[in-house]
Design a protein around this motif. Structure first.
Motif, short mmCIF file in Angstrom:
data_model
loop_
_atom_site.label_atom_id
_atom_site.label_comp_id
_atom_site.label_asym_id
_atom_site.label_seq_id
_atom_site.Cartn_x
_atom_site.Cartn_y
_atom_site.Cartn_z
N GLY A 170 40.86 -39.74 1.67
CA GLY A 170 41.11 -39.52 3.11
C GLY A 170 39.82 -39.20 3.83
N GLY A 171 39.88 -39.27 5.14
CA GLY A 171 38.68 -39.09 5.96
C GLY A 171 37.96 -37.77 5.74
N VAL A 172 38.71 -36.71 5.48
CA VAL A 172 38.07 -35.39 5.34
C VAL A 172 37.24 -35.31 4.05
CG1 VAL A 172 38.52 -32.89 5.22
CG2 VAL A 172 39.78 -34.30 6.85
N SER A 173 37.47 -36.22 3.11
CA SER A 173 36.63 -36.21 1.90
C SER A 173 35.20 -36.67 2.21
CB SER A 173 37.26 -37.07 0.80
OG SER A 173 37.26 -38.41 1.21
N LEU A 174 34.99 -37.22 3.42
CA LEU A 174 33.62 -37.58 3.83
C LEU A 174 32.83 -36.35 4.25
CD1 LEU A 174 34.50 -40.75 5.95
CD2 LEU A 174 33.64 -40.70 3.62
N ASN A 175 33.55 -35.24 4.42
CA ASN A 175 32.92 -33.95 4.77
C ASN A 175 32.54 -33.24 3.46
OD1 ASN A 175 32.67 -31.13 5.27
ND2 ASN A 175 33.80 -31.33 7.18
N TRP A 176 31.25 -33.32 3.10
CA TRP A 176 30.85 -32.84 1.78
C TRP A 176 30.96 -31.32 1.63
CZ3 TRP A 176 27.23 -34.54 5.31
CH2 TRP A 176 26.20 -33.67 5.62
N ILE A 177 30.96 -30.61 2.75
CA ILE A 177 31.15 -29.15 2.64
C ILE A 177 32.61 -28.88 2.26
CG2 ILE A 177 31.06 -26.94 3.89
CD1 ILE A 177 28.30 -28.12 3.34
N ALA A 178 33.54 -29.67 2.80
CA ALA A 178 34.96 -29.53 2.42
C ALA A 178 35.12 -29.78 0.92
CB ALA A 178 35.82 -30.49 3.23
N VAL A 179 34.42 -30.76 0.41
CA VAL A 179 34.52 -31.08 -1.02
C VAL A 179 33.93 -29.93 -1.84
CG1 VAL A 179 33.84 -32.72 -2.82
CG2 VAL A 179 34.40 -33.56 -0.53
N ARG A 180 32.78 -29.42 -1.41
CA ARG A 180 32.15 -28.30 -2.13
C ARG A 180 33.07 -27.07 -2.12
NH1 ARG A 180 26.94 -26.00 0.57
NH2 ARG A 180 26.09 -28.05 0.17
N PHE A 181 33.62 -26.75 -0.96
CA PHE A 181 34.54 -25.60 -0.86
C PHE A 181 35.77 -25.80 -1.74
CE2 PHE A 181 33.15 -24.09 3.68
CZ PHE A 181 32.00 -23.55 3.13
N MET A 182 36.27 -27.05 -1.78
CA MET A 182 37.47 -27.32 -2.59
C MET A 182 37.16 -27.08 -4.07
SD MET A 182 40.62 -28.15 -2.19
CE MET A 182 40.94 -29.11 -0.72
N GLN A 183 35.97 -27.48 -4.49
CA GLN A 183 35.57 -27.25 -5.89
C GLN A 183 35.56 -25.75 -6.19
OE1 GLN A 183 33.13 -30.96 -7.28
NE2 GLN A 183 31.74 -29.43 -6.45
N GLU A 184 34.98 -24.98 -5.25
CA GLU A 184 34.89 -23.53 -5.45
C GLU A 184 36.29 -22.91 -5.47
OE1 GLU A 184 30.64 -23.33 -3.05
OE2 GLU A 184 32.38 -22.27 -2.21
N GLU A 185 37.11 -23.35 -4.53
CA GLU A 185 38.45 -22.78 -4.37
C GLU A 185 39.33 -23.06 -5.60
OE1 GLU A 185 40.76 -20.44 -2.08
OE2 GLU A 185 38.74 -21.05 -1.53
N LEU A 186 39.23 -24.29 -6.14
CA LEU A 186 40.08 -24.67 -7.27
C LEU A 186 39.40 -24.44 -8.62
CD1 LEU A 186 41.67 -28.00 -5.93
CD2 LEU A 186 42.65 -25.70 -5.92
#
Ligand code: ADP
Length: 276
Positions: free
Chosen positions: A214-230
């Motif tokens: 999805g489009g929000v996966s182009l936001n690399w900070i969102a991806v980094r935060f998701m890695q940290e969160e999960l």
């Protein structure tokens, strides 16, 4: 056989044209979705990029929020099924998919051959979707595709206490007025979306590997935060935004190959493509 997958979302239109369900001939993404000229224009753009007339496309599967309103479609399939199938093509070992689009967010569990075994979806509230980031980017006076770059230089994350997008908007305005740095507010906003979607993902059950689409996966900070969160690595394909369209094109090919439908268009493959 040449097929097309058309993913018509709330904020963007994505098209993939494929040869034999294995090779991408062309892809197109336009930042306007259902109810606009986006789907037709993206389809025409993908045909032009592949240098193909419409009659050479054997079967067109539409997916996404606007899938029932696309006149060129031969069949419609849910975006959850299409995302799972697209992810299976890109990452055969992935079992958990996090898809954050413009209007909803989904966590999907996938089993053998890319089939959906479970999913959880938020389509009731803008918080936890790309729409939330679109609205907040405007207040931060930045394009949404620049939000990650802004948040990348944050020194801390300003937490957002309101979950309602309308109230969060006022909260952000007062935070900026009280002197909070835009970077820190941007990081806090991305974190709030990620936390909500991470909650959905825990509910569906996490099984590695995890992929974000999805489009929000182009936001690399969102991806980094998701890695940290999960506490898990999160994979992202360069084709993350077209995953649903890719899955739809593969499903179109499978439907014809398995005899579920007869080929709608003659679909002869031009020599120019066979020669590549
Ligand atoms: P839909 O399928 O619902 O139309 P998409 O999967 O295309 O949605 O995602 C759209 C959302 O992705 C937008 O609302 C926006 O927040 C985000 N987005 C789109 N392009 C980018 C980009 N280049 N960088 C960061 N975020 C983006």
């Amino acid at each position: 056989m040449i097929t097309a997958g058309v993913d018509i979302g709330s904020s963007s239109s994505k098209v993939v044209i494929m040869l034999d369900g294995t090779r991408i001939l062309s892809k197109a993404v336009l930042p306007i979705g259902t109810g606009s000229s986006g789907p037709v224009k993206a389809f025409e753009q993908a045909l032009a990029l592949a240098d193909l007339p419409r009659r050479q496309i054997s079967y067109v599967v539409a997916t996404g929020y606007g899938r029932n309103h696309f006149v060129e479609a031969d069949y419609q399939v849910s975006e959850i099924t299409c995302h799972a199938r697209g992810v299976f093509k890109l990452f055969p070992d992935v079992h958990t998919v996090i898809d954050i689009g413009g209007q909803d967010a989904k966590a999907i569990s996938i089993g053998a051959n890319g089939t959906v075994t479970n999913f959880v979806m938020n389509d009731k509230c803008a918080a936890g979707t790309g729409r939330f980031l679109d609205v907040m980017s405007r207040i931060l006076e930045v394009e949404v595709n620049q939000l990650a770059a802004l948040a990348d230089s944050a020194k801390r994350e300003v937490s957002i206490s309101n979950t309602c997008t309308v109230f969060a908007e006022s909260e952000v305005i007062s935070q900026l007025a009280s002197g909070q740095a835009r970077e820190d507010v941007a990081a806090g906003l991305i974190k709030s979306v990620v936390k909500r979607v991470a909650g959905l993902t825990r509910r569906v059950g996490i099984k590695s590997d995890i992929v974000m689409t999805g489009g929000v996966s182009l936001n690399w900070i969102a991806v980094r935060f998701m890695q940290e969160e999960l506490q898990n690595s999160v994979l992202v394909s360069p084709d993350a935004q077209i995953t649903g369209a890719l899955g739809a094109a593969i499903i179109a090919e499978n439907m014809i190959r398995s005899g579920k439908v007869s080929q709608v268009s003659p679909g002869s493959i031009p020599n120019s493509i066979l020669a590549i």
